[in-house]
Scaffold this motif. Structure first.
Motif, PDB file in Angstrom:
ATOM      1  N   MET A  49      60.295  14.418  31.214  1.00 17.62           N
ATOM      2  CA  MET A  49      60.487  15.711  31.839  1.00 17.62           C
ATOM      3  C   MET A  49      61.035  15.527  33.245  1.00 17.62           C
ATOM      4  O   MET A  49      60.600  14.624  33.982  1.00 17.62           O
ATOM      5  CB  MET A  49      59.181  16.498  31.913  1.00 17.62           C
ATOM      6  N   LEU A  50      62.011  16.371  33.590  1.00 20.33           N
ATOM      7  CA  LEU A  50      62.540  16.429  34.951  1.00 20.33           C
ATOM      8  C   LEU A  50      62.202  17.787  35.541  1.00 20.33           C
ATOM      9  O   LEU A  50      62.533  18.828  34.965  1.00 20.33           O
ATOM     10  CB  LEU A  50      64.060  16.228  34.953  1.00 20.33           C
ATOM     11  N   GLN A  51      61.525  17.780  36.666  1.00 18.42           N
ATOM     12  CA  GLN A  51      61.253  19.004  37.423  1.00 18.42           C
ATOM     13  C   GLN A  51      61.856  18.823  38.809  1.00 18.42           C
ATOM     14  O   GLN A  51      61.477  17.905  39.540  1.00 18.42           O
ATOM     15  CB  GLN A  51      59.751  19.236  37.544  1.00 18.42           C
ATOM     16  N   MET A 102      63.342  20.461  32.733  1.00 20.71           N
ATOM     17  CA  MET A 102      64.162  20.021  31.600  1.00 20.71           C
ATOM     18  C   MET A 102      63.442  18.880  30.896  1.00 20.71           C
ATOM     19  O   MET A 102      62.996  17.928  31.540  1.00 20.71           O
ATOM     20  CB  MET A 102      65.536  19.565  32.098  1.00 20.71           C
ATOM     21  N   GLY A 103      63.306  19.001  29.579  1.00 30.96           N
ATOM     22  CA  GLY A 103      62.615  17.975  28.814  1.00 30.96           C
ATOM     23  C   GLY A 103      63.554  17.229  27.891  1.00 30.96           C
ATOM     24  O   GLY A 103      64.568  17.771  27.433  1.00 30.96           O
ATOM     25  N   ASN A 104      63.225  15.982  27.619  1.00 37.38           N
ATOM     26  CA  ASN A 104      63.985  15.174  26.662  1.00 37.38           C
ATOM     27  C   ASN A 104      62.993  14.450  25.769  1.00 37.38           C
ATOM     28  O   ASN A 104      62.056  13.818  26.250  1.00 37.38           O
ATOM     29  CB  ASN A 104      64.890  14.166  27.376  1.00 37.38           C
ATOM     30  N   PHE A 105      63.216  14.555  24.461  1.00 39.58           N
ATOM     31  CA  PHE A 105      62.317  13.953  23.489  1.00 39.58           C
ATOM     32  C   PHE A 105      63.122  13.030  22.586  1.00 39.58           C
ATOM     33  O   PHE A 105      64.161  13.426  22.051  1.00 39.58           O
ATOM     34  CB  PHE A 105      61.630  15.037  22.641  1.00 39.58           C
ATOM     35  N   SER A 106      62.644  11.820  22.408  1.00 41.16           N
ATOM     36  CA  SER A 106      63.318  10.884  21.504  1.00 41.16           C
ATOM     37  C   SER A 106      62.278  10.211  20.616  1.00 41.16           C
ATOM     38  O   SER A 106      61.194   9.852  21.076  1.00 41.16           O
ATOM     39  CB  SER A 106      64.123   9.842  22.286  1.00 41.16           C
ATOM     40  N   TRP A 107      62.643  10.069  19.342  1.00 39.28           N
ATOM     41  CA  TRP A 107      61.760   9.440  18.364  1.00 39.28           C
ATOM     42  C   TRP A 107      62.558   8.375  17.639  1.00 39.28           C
ATOM     43  O   TRP A 107      63.461   8.674  16.863  1.00 39.28           O
ATOM     44  CB  TRP A 107      61.228  10.483  17.375  1.00 39.28           C
TER      45      TRP A 107
END
Length: 565
Positions: free
Chosen positions: A426-428, A447-452
């Motif tokens: 997450m970027l704040q 802004m969130g980023n999710f990776s699997w």
């Protein structure tokens, strides 16, 4: 009687082909010959790349009248690139080694063709002009790099010395044909041609000395870099100003660092001093306003301590981000009658304070990083001139200060042959952005980023990778991400002959869903970009024979200044 691994001749060859819009092919051949303490290493690389960049672009300008330019851009491009490397390394014994390395890079062909860019210009929501432009751009470049190093141990003293040289140039030939029709007027057309050449020279030397001291380790050293950047820009039609500018910089730094353990606590403290003089010349005449001298001191501190079965670390770092020479250029690039793009020779460096905390326990990792940036550098659109306010100049500016918080949580367990990794980021940020109407808005939507990622080891030497990622809407710098870009990637690898031979097939962005729609804000102008996304299929063939890990210990000097080129 069996010789050591890597003794004699060995090589590692990688062949890759990819399809995305068009075919890309490359081959890289790394080789090494080792005899005792002597190593001869080299690399041969060649590639033929192709691609496209298609997008819609909307520019809105809020003046006495409201202007809106809607453009559909279709761009094709490609390159031919060759690269070679040769290094000689000699290790006298376990305490002394020397080496020299030469790199050559040549891009004889690099091009982008806009075929075409269709634009509709509206004034107060009524059609004002129709514009069609075609652009051909060629960008050949060449660079030579040389590194010499010595690494030695004399008693308790370790000495690491590097000297570097860089000589490079790049050229840009641009030819734009434009046809436009203003409502109620006869059609018109014009040609805009330009030539741009960037030349870079760098000389650098770095010395690092370390030794044990008071149950810890002391290291100190210094670095000196001289750089010369020359920019030549010529516009035949006189629509844009010609430019012949030159930046000469002398940068010197010194650092001191001490590391020691206090029981289970590991502590490192250091300080770095940087002095840089930057002289800016226009037509061989020094420009005082753009010539500057900087003196900066940056402390660092890090602490690491096990807490139960977890490992905790805290660190503080002060640093500086100096603008690249591309951002500092004076010349302006022509897109069409309403859009120019250029650099800003008045840019100042950004000072950065960074505080970071890390916690790791088994397969769980967490990081929190807070960053304070002074004289933040952003890209935004403004008026080209008071006489032509409807023409937008996209450039770079120092705009206030920014605060950013980064949070990362990574989970990496293993279940037999299955190794998943889930990463949540997450970027704040807190940053004031100029908005239309003379107001300001705090761009603080996280802004969130999710990776699997999933790695599965299958029978018969097969490995399967299945990865997925998603980015949420939010604010970064002075732009807002308007959509939810996501992608799914799949890869299958097969190994043969005890992993000497491997074959890998990869599919990227399988659903054409990774395009990021964004809006760039900047006062009375905003730009919306909607790029096209396209999947790619890649096949990689690799063969290794008697592979040897390089013993070359050269780390290079002047890396920070080189990256600005």
């Amino acid at each position: 009687t069996k010789k050591p691994q890597g003794e004699g001749f060995g090589f590692n060859n990688r062949f890759l082909t990819r399809y995305q819009y068009g075919w890309t092919v490359l081959d890289q051949f790394n080789f090494n010959y080792r005899k005792g303490g002597f190593d001869l290493s080299g690399m041969l690389y060649g590639s033929k790349l192709s691609g496209e960049d298609n997008k819609t672009l909307t520019t809105e300008t809020f003046l006495d009248n409201t202007w809106r330019q809607e453009s559909l851009i279709s761009t094709t491009g490609g390159s031919r690139h060759v690269s070679t490397m040769l290094s000689l390394n000699y290790q006298f014994n376990e305490n002394h080694s020397i080496g020299v390395r030469y790199d050559f890079d040549r891009t004889p062909k690099d091009w982008w063709d806009i075929n075409p860019m269709y634009s509709h210009v509206f004034r107060n929501d009524e059609l004002y002009e129709e514009n069609t432009s075609r652009n051909r751009q060629r960008n050949p470049s060449t660079s030579h790099t040389l590194n010499v190093y010595y690494n030695g141990q004399a008693g308790d003293w370790n000495i690491d010395f590097n000297a570097d040289g860089l000589w490079a140039y790049s050229k840009t030939f641009q030819d734009t044909w434009e046809h436009y029709t203003t409502v109620g007027e006869a059609p018109q057309e014009q040609n805009v041609t330009s030539y741009n050449k960037d030349e870079n020279t760098l000389y650098a030397a770095k010395l690092i000395v370390s030794r044990p001291l008071w149950e810890g380790n002391l290291s100190f050293g210094g670095e000196y870099t001289y750089t010369d950047h020359t920019n030549t820009y010529i516009n035949d039609q006189g629509i844009l100003d010609n430019d012949y500018s030159n930046i000469e910089e002398n940068a010197g730094s010194a650092f001191l660092e001490y590391a020691r353990s206090f029981g289970k606590l590991q502590a490192t403290a250091g300080v770095r001093y940087e002095h840089i003089t930057s002289d800016y010349y226009e037509n061989d005449v020094r420009v005082d306003e753009q010539s500057r001298t900087y003196d900066n001191v940056f402390p660092t501190l890090s602490l690491s301590l096990p807490v139960g079965k977890a490992q905790l670390s805290l660190s503080y770092t002060g640093s500086i981000n100096r603008p690249s020479y591309y951002l500092l250029r004076s010349n302006i690039t022509y897109a069409n009658r309403y859009t120019y793009e250029g650099g800003n020779p008045l840019l100042r460096p950004s000072l950065i304070h960074r505080l970071s905390a890390d916690i790791s326990w088994k397969w769980i990792y967490f990081n929190a990083r807070y960053t304070r940036i002074k004289d933040f550098i952003i890209q935004q659109a403004g008026a080209y001139s008071e006489d032509n306010p409807s023409i937008s100049l996209i450039t770079y500016l120092n705009k206030g200060d920014a605060d950013k918080l980064y949070l990362t949580l990574s989970l990496s367990p293993t279940f037999g042959p299955w190794s998943p990794q889930l990463t949540l980021m997450m970027l704040q940020q807190w940053y004031l952005v100029d908005m239309p109407g003379g107001t300001q808005k705090n761009f603080n939507t996280p802004m969130g980023n999710f990776s699997w990622r999933n790695n599965i080891r299958l029978p018969w030497g097969l490995t399967l990778d299945v990865d997925a990622s998603l980015t949420t809407r939010g604010d970064q710098e002075n732009y807002h991400l308007d959509n939810l870009p996501w992608s799914v990637d799949v890869g299958l690898r097969k190994a043969f002959l005890n992993d000497r031979l491997s074959l890998q097939l990869q599919g990227r962005d399988l659903f054409n869903s990774a395009g990021s729609d964004a809006t760039l804000y900047g006062g009375d102008r905003l730009i919306r970009v909607n790029p096209q996304s396209r999947r790619s299929i890649t096949l990689t063939l690799r063969y290794k024979f008697n592979p040897a890990k390089s013993k070359y210990k050269g780390t290079g000097a002047g890396q920070e200044q080189r990256s600005r080129m």
